[in-house]
Design an enzyme around this catalytic site. Structure first.
Site: not given
Lengths: 350, 350
Positions: A132, A252
């Site tokens: 990710c 994130h």
């Protein structure tokens, strides 16, 4: 689920945080499905998951379950992918694997569709979805790399707990509530489920994601280093990462410093990013506009802002990159690879 | 409060988040007090603050209030320091100013006692306390700078809301509780009280601390840049910062990349840090030991860990630096300067 047109798709690990999002993405993107199989461990078989208003019964993920499947999206953990992806590939299935099991295998393409879609053609039945934290960074850097070349990258991450799964999300919520109510804080999941020591994530920042390696970096940090080089097909790019878990549920954020090989123009950087697929520029200091995890949540794009030239190195650029780690960082990138397989006529007829 | 031995001290702005901690530090450190005056705005005058089990009545901060005072610790905001520190200095008081009002004035020493205590001698009545995020970074880098020299620093911060004052702490708590209860989230304080736009801090990461400047950096980031150069007396050090607010109450964390002028030995780095005043090394990956904001909270030291050599530049070192932003980042550094003034016989007799 059967249709006349479209492709035979299997989702492996549909009950996890990412698996759920993969089903959502297939639905939202109206992926052309001839059939959809939802596979999981024997434990979950017989249960159902919702899809397009129907309840789909989960089947046990066995090698035979892949007969007649054309694309399988795996997100059931590395060991499941290790055991079943080769079995599926043998049956002519193209596996898009969301685990780290095959990412660094030389004969497995590691793909971010905005960056290296051409690598998909070289698949041998397995295409790996990157980590990710890597995906959003390389997606944002790609248009700049094409123009200026990249010498080095230094990244510090601000990662959401959902990257560690549904249990970690629950732990953040439980700990937060306990602290607010003045109750005892239980530490059971983070930073790494399989390791003995646990640290509080609520109102804290934990500089450990995944296990530590010999060189003092964590496995998550080294994933960013190695995967970036592989995706960019350039072992000469210097990459260093510090990966930190913070009390955010989804999204994130990354503080990225990049040094280009050639001189760059800041206005042009903005234009390149604005015109890049999958990238949204949010960079207006006067309006206090920059990417935020809360706003990137549930979006497919990668958001970029805080663009500014380094004060000392004229080829250095600082930026702030945010994306939904379960979507572009996982489920959406996987489904996007499946879409690209269709677009590029790479699917084996079943 | 009157005693025969010791010094006549005034604390200006004792009702704020930092002022409270300054009183606590004077008490905990048993600072030799002949008298203690607690000064604040006319609005707070007459109220009391607790000190060593007594209630001390707050007096209005006027120029005359500084008559007979030897050391004044200011943390009532830049405008109060601008107005009153010169008045106090005129009266022979040494002002330790915790605001940014005088930090970059050429004739005002900017002091971290572990780094440049000798600069204090050059005071003209005012000594400035650096910004919280700068203090812990330079304190940790100092023993390494002395040994290897520093070429450049790239830092990304993970800063606690208490750096923005008591209202920001309350906002984080209120927003967190609202989200957990499913209520509406109110945004009134962060990122910058004086600016129109507000962003949610609970379960988020905000890449803005203080206002934006022309060069795209925030004022907080430029404080780290300019103050580091001033404290190290070295304008040639390249410094770049990305300052980010995260949902932590107390304790700033920093991901720091430093490039030394000379080759370094990682074991020696650890030894230098272990032997450095005010530094605690927490760096044991096998035991998952590294600095954490929750553990640094209420401690005077600066905690350092995640020490590892850069993968590409052999003179590059990555580290994770954590300290209590209200203590070493503010109140403790200020009281430590006062202690150092005593130790170095720099106090004017009153």
């Amino acid at each position: 689920m059967e249709n006349n047109k479209g492709y035979h798709v299997a989702v492996v690990g549909a009950t996890g945080a990412v698996g759920e999002q993969i089903l959502k993405m297939l639905e939202v993107r109206q992926f052309p499905l001839a059939s959809l199989k939802v596979l999981a461990s024997a434990r979950s078989a017989g249960k159902t998951v919702p899809f397009k208003g129907q309840d789909i019964v989960i089947e046990e993920a066995t090698p035979e379950a892949f007969d007649g499947v054309q694309i399988a999206l795996f997100s059931a953990g590395g060991s499941v992918s290790k055991a079943l992806a080769p079995e599926a590939a043998k049956r002519g299935v193209i596996c898009v694997d969301n685990t780290s099991a095959y990412r660094m295998e030389p004969n497995v393409p590691l793909v971010v569709p905005e960056v290296n879609p051409e690598a998909m053609a070289e698949h041998n039945g397995i295409i790996a979805n990157p980590n990710c934290s890597t995906i959003q960074m390389v997606a944002a850097l790609q248009p700049l790399r094409e123009k200026y070349g990249i010498e080095r990258i230094i990244v510090s991450t601000y990662q959401a707990v959902s990257g560690a799964g549904a249990k970690a999300i629950q732990e953040l919520k439980d700990q937060t509530e306990a602290i607010i109510r003045g109750n005892e804080v239980k530490k059971e999941v983070l930073p790494v489920g399989s390791l003995p020591k646990k640290h509080q994530i609520a109102f804290n920042a934990i500089p450990q994601i995944d296990v530590f390696l010999e060189n003092g970096f964590t496995n998550e940090e080294m994933k960013m280093v190695r995967e970036t080089k592989k995706i960019f097909s350039d072992e000469t790019i210097a990459v260093a990462a510090t990966c930190v878990r913070i009390p955010v549920v989804k999204g994130h954020s990354e503080s990225v410093y990049v040094e280009f090989k050639n001189d760059y123009d800041l206005a042009e950087v903005r234009t390149l990013l604005e015109n890049a697929p999958g990238i949204v520029v949010q960079d207006n200091p006067e309006e206090q506009e920059y990417p935020l995890a809360t706003e990137a949540s549930d979006k497919l794009e990668t958001f970029v802002g805080r663009l500014r030239r380094d004060l000392d190195n004229p080829r250095g650029l600082h930026m702030w990159i945010v994306s939904d780690n379960l979507l572009k960082g996982a489920a959406w990138n996987a489904v996007q690879i499946a879409e690209e397989l269709v677009k590029r006529n790479l699917i084996t007829e079943s």
